[in-house]
Structure formats: structure tokens, C-alpha cells
Scaffold this motif. Structure first.
Motif, PDB file in Angstrom:
ATOM      1  N   ASN A  70       0.817  -1.214   0.000  1.00  0.00           N
ATOM      2  CA  ASN A  70       0.000   0.000   0.000  1.00  0.00           C
ATOM      3  C   ASN A  70       0.850   1.264   0.000  1.00  0.00           C
ATOM      4  O   ASN A  70       0.460   2.292   0.566  1.00  0.00           O
ATOM      5  CB  ASN A  70      -0.930   0.003   1.222  1.00  0.00           C
ATOM      6  N   GLN A  71       2.002   1.191  -0.643  1.00  0.00           N
ATOM      7  CA  GLN A  71       2.857   2.373  -0.718  1.00  0.00           C
ATOM      8  C   GLN A  71       3.354   2.575  -2.145  1.00  0.00           C
ATOM      9  O   GLN A  71       3.789   1.629  -2.807  1.00  0.00           O
ATOM     10  CB  GLN A  71       4.050   2.249   0.232  1.00  0.00           C
ATOM     11  N   THR A  72       3.285   3.797  -2.625  1.00  0.00           N
ATOM     12  CA  THR A  72       3.784   4.159  -3.948  1.00  0.00           C
ATOM     13  C   THR A  72       4.917   5.157  -3.774  1.00  0.00           C
ATOM     14  O   THR A  72       4.745   6.196  -3.130  1.00  0.00           O
ATOM     15  CB  THR A  72       2.672   4.789  -4.812  1.00  0.00           C
ATOM     16  N   THR A  73       6.079   4.821  -4.330  1.00  0.00           N
ATOM     17  CA  THR A  73       7.263   5.656  -4.184  1.00  0.00           C
ATOM     18  C   THR A  73       7.681   6.201  -5.550  1.00  0.00           C
ATOM     19  O   THR A  73       7.698   5.480  -6.543  1.00  0.00           O
ATOM     20  CB  THR A  73       8.422   4.859  -3.561  1.00  0.00           C
ATOM     21  N   PHE A  74       8.030   7.480  -5.553  1.00  0.00           N
ATOM     22  CA  PHE A  74       8.455   8.167  -6.767  1.00  0.00           C
ATOM     23  C   PHE A  74       9.902   8.614  -6.582  1.00  0.00           C
ATOM     24  O   PHE A  74      10.248   9.216  -5.561  1.00  0.00           O
ATOM     25  CB  PHE A  74       7.581   9.393  -7.034  1.00  0.00           C
ATOM     26  N   ARG A  75      10.736   8.349  -7.590  1.00  0.00           N
ATOM     27  CA  ARG A  75      12.131   8.789  -7.522  1.00  0.00           C
ATOM     28  C   ARG A  75      12.582   9.292  -8.896  1.00  0.00           C
ATOM     29  O   ARG A  75      12.306   8.653  -9.916  1.00  0.00           O
ATOM     30  CB  ARG A  75      13.067   7.661  -7.082  1.00  0.00           C
ATOM     31  N   VAL A  76      13.310  10.400  -8.894  1.00  0.00           N
ATOM     32  CA  VAL A  76      13.880  10.930 -10.120  1.00  0.00           C
ATOM     33  C   VAL A  76      15.257  11.505  -9.807  1.00  0.00           C
ATOM     34  O   VAL A  76      15.444  12.168  -8.780  1.00  0.00           O
ATOM     35  CB  VAL A  76      12.958  12.004 -10.753  1.00  0.00           C
ATOM     36  N   PHE A  77      16.208  11.216 -10.653  1.00  0.00           N
ATOM     37  CA  PHE A  77      17.568  11.730 -10.479  1.00  0.00           C
ATOM     38  C   PHE A  77      17.667  13.082 -11.180  1.00  0.00           C
ATOM     39  O   PHE A  77      17.560  13.175 -12.406  1.00  0.00           O
ATOM     40  CB  PHE A  77      18.584  10.750 -11.071  1.00  0.00           C
ATOM     41  N   ALA A  78      17.839  14.146 -10.381  1.00  0.00           N
ATOM     42  CA  ALA A  78      17.943  15.508 -10.914  1.00  0.00           C
ATOM     43  C   ALA A  78      19.001  16.230 -10.100  1.00  0.00           C
ATOM     44  O   ALA A  78      18.685  17.005  -9.183  1.00  0.00           O
ATOM     45  CB  ALA A  78      16.597  16.220 -10.840  1.00  0.00           C
TER      46      ALA A  78
END
Length: 733
Positions: A70-78
Motif C-alpha cells: 500500500n505504498q507508492t514511491t516516486f524517484r527521479v535523479f535531478a
């Protein structure tokens, strides 16, 4: 891609530009550090104040969107962003969404987690950063996630996108890779998804789609591939790409900093060499895909399931799937996420902050950056594990740094030891088939193409026309037959590194090359009777057959392009586009999603004799492995008094002994049907018979100027006379 467009940038110039780029980066970094003193995130503060190069930054964290429970994780390398906002949407057509500030770690990865499984939601990023010269940071633009598994895009040249959060689980029903460990046995069919079934003559219901490609019992698509006998299909790019270019001759695009389109009256990109999202399939090829202006593609992510269905169906017929991938540059005109996340990290730029374009496509991707390299490796691994892809062809691969290339092979082989990696071994002024062979890759062999067919139809004709193109000699032609090996002055350590071909998507089709070379048409001729034009002349048919005999009896991997087997012609079709060249032959049809490119299967019937000739040679090569797997010492060149007559014998006994020395993974793929020798004789004279004395023993002719017919052999004894522009195959014991 089109090689001739890109040779203007030499390697020394590129080196100089890279040196200036490094210098510029240090100046920009210093300015950025000074301008960012008031950043309050401690981790971010440490990041912007550290003096180490950006190349020291690296993270193994999964990038993109991941759902766990029940967890949604967002990651972006910037790494140089000052702030990143995650924007969540409920609908694809929402203009505004819920905005959430993301947190940055010490390696430049921004992340945020939501306490829910957000399947069906959409998102994008707003990236804030320095506004210095050359920068593209623009928080007013919401960009999709570069690791998007599915995207919804709007049909404009800017290609605005939202990432769709999807559950990609799929029932593969036990499917796995089907590519043989013995790559010499591959007969690859290079094709475009839409071209295979979009024409009415295909008989397919879901025309131009993943699903249509594998409809059974139809004239085009899967049934056609099975009938022809190929065992691999190499698809032009199917990663989500910029399908639309700026409107033709529309001055208003200048306000967006775009060049006025004076070159493409279709304002379309058909081939797909402008990747926008490397992890997402092209949604236009799903059922319901549309090019209607301002309409949306990818709303329900059906492309994922339909593409997997396609791969599974091809695998059930033992047809391997190879993808053409583009890592040397990205899409030019749209909101490509890498450009807006960090231009100076992901791209090679000049001293003024402009994109370098040695690729000829508007920008060059900086593959040597650690997180660029990670993206490429992640992408290859994802398509292998998620879509069961058997191999990859790399566009302009000489522009990808060697360390990345080595790691691609290393990581891909962990997933499938039999994977094939094929380089288009040029780009940016480089030419590197030798270097690719050294690291275990195969490459397109343009030398056999030029030696056999020619380099151009005007003044660069090859062997089949009774000519020696460029620096080609009898010796080089013989080397192509044995695999273009280093020991003969060739390119490759192993014959399986040589992908032998005479036609690809670039330049004229072989059918049109021959029509031009024989002066049956000329470049500026307008063709009004397509059917009459498509029907091969006697001379044209002979040239095609001779070329096919050379190709299919040469050692290494074999590739043909869609329609080559019936001398396909690309006549520019009449459409609504204001193309002044309608009716002429096309040598660069990248922009035409129309009947210029679509396979017209009625033309197969016009040239059925050539189609059956190809089909016969494919069956012969697959039945008798000596045609693909013979070591050099098992191929004997027979003396002929004429440089335009080649004769060579395949010795079964030497081949059989050689097979015993191979690893079991390879030797078990080689099935000996009979203890048979073969002789091939090729006569490239345009108007002279070739004499050939049959050796002692019992010999049968199984191929001649008319047909390939091992089931209907003709006894061959004494002296044979081979007609001009033709060849024979003899089978004996």
C-alpha cells in the motif's frame, strides 16, 4: 539511421567540443553553487556545495514509480535541480493536479512516498533550477518520468505527457527467450510494426498494431513471416517516441524556440528514431491508436499487454524478437524529460551551452555519465525481463561509450546468456565494427552490402552488376563468404559477429537500387503506373537472385529488410501533405506513415518467383547448417579464370569434425541431415556465360537461375554453362 547525414563531424572536432564542455561545466557549477546558498534542505545543501564532479554521483535506488503493498514511491535523479514538485492527477486531461515537494538525497535522487497503491493515477514533475545560459530548467512544464512504464501523450509536436501508474503483471504462460545460442543460424527480418499490416492487402483486422502483427491466417503479419521461414524479427524502434514534428512551414513555432519546419511536409516521424520514454512502449501501435491532432494515446496502457501478447505469439512460432534501440540521442522537438531534468548532465554540449549533434538528430546523449549509463542498463534489463526481448540492435552505436557497451553485454548475459547485441557500428564520424567484435557484439556488415550490391546506384555498383565497388577485390568478396574475418583482412573475430545484409530501412530499397542502376527508372521520374513499375524486369529479377545466392551462402548472421524478398519499391504516395515529390522514388522514408512504406502484398504476387527464391534459400540454409556454420577451412574456393566468377565448395567432412570441437550448447543446435558437400557458382558477368566443370562424384543441381528446388534435383555432370547474372548450387557426396 541515415549514416550519410552524420559524417560531417570528425572525431578530433568532437574531442575538442567535449573538452570545452567540461570547462563550461566547471564554470556553471561554480555559478550554481554561489546562487544556491539559501537552499534549506540539508541534504541538498551538501549536494550543491560539494566540489566533486557530478560524475561522482550514483544511486542504486530504483528510479521511477514503484508500488509495494500500500505504498507508492516516486524517484527521479535531478542532481542540479533546486526543487522538484511531484504533480499527481486523477485524469489524463487535467491541467492542474496535487503538487507535493520531493526530498533530495546526497546522490541527487529526489523522492516521495504516498501511503497508497496509486494504480490508475497519473503524474509528472516540475523541475526548478538555475536560469543560466543554455539551461532548460522550466517549472512551468510538467514532464513525464523518464522511467515511465506507460505514458499518456497528446498529439502535438511538443508531445506533452503524463506518466500512468500501471500494474504490469502478465501471464506469460511459461514463455521464455527463444533465440538460439548459435547466432549464425539467425535469419533476421527487419521490419516496422505498422508497415507489416497497415496496407489493405494484409487482410488484417487490427491494421498497423501489435495485435494485428500476430493475427493468424492473414496474408500479412505472422502468417507471412512463418511462410517465408525467418526465425527472428528486428523491429524498428517501439519505445515511446516523438511521432510528430513541428507543423510544416509554420512560423509560429519560433516563439517556442523551434526551427521552422521546411523539410518535412508530413510533420511526422514514422520510423521511431526519436525516443521520448525508454521504458514505455509506443502507444500509437496499440488498438485504438490515433494521430488525430490534439487527441490522446495511451489512456488505458493497453499497449503493454498487446505488446506482450505479440512477443508471446511470435515466440510460440519460434521467432525471436529483437528491438532497435536508440541511446545515442533522444527526441528533438518534444518535452523530452532528460532535457528538462538536467540538460548539462545528460547531454554533450558545446562551450555556449548548445546541444552537440554529431548524431545529426539535434542532440547527443551523454552515455558516459554514471546515471545515464545506469538508465541504459536498466532499460535493457527491463525489456528483457518485462517483455522477454531476445536481443537488441543499437542505433549509431559508435556514439555509445565502450564501458557502457561492455556492461550492456555483461548485464544482459546474466538474464539470457544467448542474447544477441547488434551494433550499427558508426555514428559521429566513428566506424567501429572491429571494436564491437572485440567486446563480443555483432555488427551490421556494410562491407558485404557494398561489395555485393554497391554503395549507390549511380556510380558505386557492386559484384552483381559485374563491378568492383570502391576498394573491393576478388579477395574481399571471398572474405565476405567466409565471415569477413580478421585473418582475411576483415572486421570480425568471429563470423557470428558479422550481420550480413544488402538492404535496411536506410536509403533505397534493394528493389529500387536495382531499378535505378539498370536505368529502368531515374531519380526524378514520376511513376504513374505502380503495378507496372513494381513488376520486375527479367534483368532485375536475375540481379536480385544472384544477390540472394551470395547473401544466403555467406557465413555469419543473415538479415533481410521487409519486402526485400519481392523487390519492394517505395514510391512516394499521394496524400494530403504538400509533398512536391509525389510519384518519385523515396530514399529516406522516415516521415511517411502511409502507403509509401506499407507493405503491399499484391506486389509479392507480381514477383512471386523472387519470393519463392528467397523462401527456398531460407529453407536451404535452415536445413543444411553448413551454409551458416562452416569454419573457414571447410570452405574451398575453386579456381576460375575470371574475376567475375566465384566458385566455392563446402566440405562436409571438415565441417563435421569442426562441430565436434564446439561447446555442447552450440553443437547440439547443429543437426546434420546428410553427409553432403555443396558447390556454389556465381557468374556476375552481364553478357557472358560462365563455364564450370563439375568435380568427380555424384552431383545434383538444387538451385539455378530459375528456382531453388532441393526436392527436385537435376543431375549435374561434365561441363556446365551458367547464364550471365546468375548462379547455381550443386549438392553432392
Amino acid at each position: 539511421m541515415q549514416f550519410s547525414m552524420r559524417q560531417f563531424v570528425g572525431s578530433r572536432f568532437v574531442f575538442f567540443q567535449h573538452y570545452l564542455t567540461a570547462f563550461l561545466f566547471m564554470m556553471l557549477l561554480s555559478a550554481f553553487i554561489g546562487a544556491s546558498a539559501e537552499v534549506h534542505n540539508p541534504a541538498l545543501a551538501r549536494l550543491v556545495h560539494q566540489q566533486a564532479s557530478l560524475d561522482s554521483l550514483y544511486s542504486d535506488k530504483p528510479l521511477g514509480c514503484t508500488v509495494a503493498g500500500n505504498q507508492t514511491t516516486f524517484r527521479v535523479f535531478a542532481p542540479r535541480a533546486e526543487k522538484v514538485l511531484l504533480v499527481l492527477f486523477d485524469r489524463h486531461d487535467q491541467e492542474t493536479g496535487r503538487e507535493i515537494a520531493m526530498q533530495c538525497d546526497e546522490q541527487g535522487v529526489w523522492e516521495h512516498s504516498e501511503p497508497a497503491a496509486l494504480y490508475g493515477k497519473l503524474y509528472g514533475y516540475r523541475i526548478f533550477g538555475a536560469q543560466a545560459q543554455g539551461e532548460l530548467f522550466n517549472p512551468n512544464i510538467i514532464v513525464g518520468d523518464p522511467y515511465s512504464k506507460a505514458v499518456v501523450t497528446k498529439n502535438t509536436y511538443r508531445h506533452p505527457a503524463k506518466t500512468l501508474i500501471v500494474d504490469t503483471r502478465y501471464d506469460w504462460e511459461g514463455d521464455t527467450f527463444v533465440i538460439s545460442p548459435n547466432h549464425n543460424d539467425l535469419i533476421i527480418y527487419e521490419a516496422h510494426v505498422r508497415d507489416l499490416t497497415a496496407h489493405p492487402s494484409s487482410g488484417v483486422s487490427a491494421k498497423g498494431t501489435y495485435a494485428g502483427l500476430v493475427e493468424k491466417g492473414k496474408t500479412g503479419g505472422l502468417s507471412y513471416l512463418k511462410d517465408l521461414g525467418v526465425n527472428a524479427i528486428e523491429l524498428l524502434p517501439i519505445h515511446k517516441f516523438g511521432t510528430i514534428e513541428p507543423p510544416y512551414k509554420d512560423e509560429s513555432v519560433k516563439k517556442d524556440g523551434m526551427p521552422v519546419n521546411t523539410w518535412n511536409p508530413y510533420a511526422r516521424n514514422h520510423w521511431g528514431y526519436m525516443t521520448s520514454y525508454f521504458f514505455a512502449p509506443e502507444t500509437y501501435y496499440a488498438k485504438g491508436g490515433t494521430m488525430q491532432p490534439n487527441a490522446y494515446n495511451g489512456i488505458d496502457a493497453r499497449a503493454i499487454t498487446e505488446l506482450k501478447d505479440m512477443v508471446k505469439a511470435l515466440h510460440k512460432e519460434n521467432i525471436a524478437v529483437i528491438l532497435d534501440v536508440v541511446f545515442n540521442h533522444v527526441s528533438q522537438y518534444d518535452y523530452n524529460p532528460f532535457k528538462y531534468i538536467d540538460k548539462f548532465y545528460y547531454f554533450r554540449c558545446d562551450s555556449s551551452g548548445n546541444f552537440l549533434s554529431a548524431s545529426g538528430c539535434g542532440n547527443d546523449f551523454k552515455t558516459e555519465r554514471p546515471m545515464s549509463r545506469k538508465m541504459i542498463l536498466d532499460c535493457i534489463k527491463y525489456w528483457m525481463t518485462e517483455y522477454h526481448i531476445d536481443g537488441f540492435r543499437f542505433d549509431l552505436a559508435a556514439m555509445i561509450d565502450r564501458e557502457t557497451c561492455q556492461l550492456i553485454l555483461q548485464e544482459a548475459r546474466k538474464i539470457n546468456p544467448n542474447v544477441i547485441l547488434i551494433a550499427e557500428p558508426w555514428g559521429g564520424g566513428g566506424y567501429a565494427p572491429r571494436e564491437f567484435s572485440d567486446i563480443g557484439w555483432a555488427s551490421w556488415n556494410d562491407q558485404i552490402r557494398n561489395g555485393v550490391k554497391g554503395q549507390n546506384p549511380d556510380n558505386g555498383l557492386g559484384f552483381i552488376f559485374g563491378k568492383f565497388q570502391g576498394n573491393n577485390t576478388v579477395r574481399s568478396l571471398k572474405s565476405y563468404i567466409t565471415g569477413t574475418l580478421r585473418e582475411d583482412g576483415g572486421l570480425f573475430q568471429k563470423k557470428e559477429h558479422s550481420v550480413n545484409y544488402l538492404e535496411s530501412h536506410d536509403d533505397q530499397t534493394m528493389g529500387d537500387f536495382i531499378r535505378l542502376a539498370t536505368h529502368e527508372v531515374h531519380h526524378d521520374m514520376r511513376i504513374t503506373d505502380i503495378k507496372k513499375h513494381a513488376k520486375l524486369s527479367v534483368k532485375g529479377l536475375s540481379l536480385h537472385k544472384l544477390a540472394a545466392l551470395f547473401l544466403f551462402t555467406s557465413q555469419g548472421v543473415t538479415m533481410i529488410h521487409e519486402g526485400q524478398e519481392f523487390a519492394r519499391s517505395k514510391v512516394i504516395a499521394k496524400t494530403d501533405a504538400p509533398d512536391p515529390n509525389v510519384g518519385k522514388l523515396d530514399h529516406n522514408s522516415y516521415d511517411k506513415d502511409n502507403e509509401t512504406n506499407y507493405l503491399n502484398y499484391d506486389h509479392r504476387e507480381l514477383n512471386r518467383e523472387l519470393y519463392e527464391y528467397y523462401k527456398g534459400l531460407i529453407a536451404l540454409r535452415r536445413t543444411y547448417p553448413i551454409f551458416a556454420n562452416a569454419p573457414k577451412h571447410a570452405v574451398e574456393f575453386l579456381g576460375t579464370p575470371d574475376s567475375l566468377v566465384l566458385a566455392y565448395r563446402f566440405h562436409h567432412r571438415a565441417f563435421e569434425e569442426f562441430v565436434k570441437t564446439l561447446p555442447s550448447t552450440i553443437s547440439k543446435t547443429i543437426v546434420m541431415h546428410s553427409a553432403t558437400d555443396f558447390i556454389v557458382v556465381l557468374n556476375a558477368h552481364r553478357d557472358r556465360l560462365a563455364e564450370f566443370v563439375v568435380p568427380e562424384g555424384k552431383w545434383s543441381m538444387i538451385a539455378n537461375f530459375k528456382e531453388v528446388s532441393p526436392a527436385r534435383p537435376h543431375a549435374a555432370t561434365g561441363k556446365l554453362f551458367i547464364p550471365p547474372t546468375s548462379g547455381i548450387i550443386l549438392m553432392g557426396k
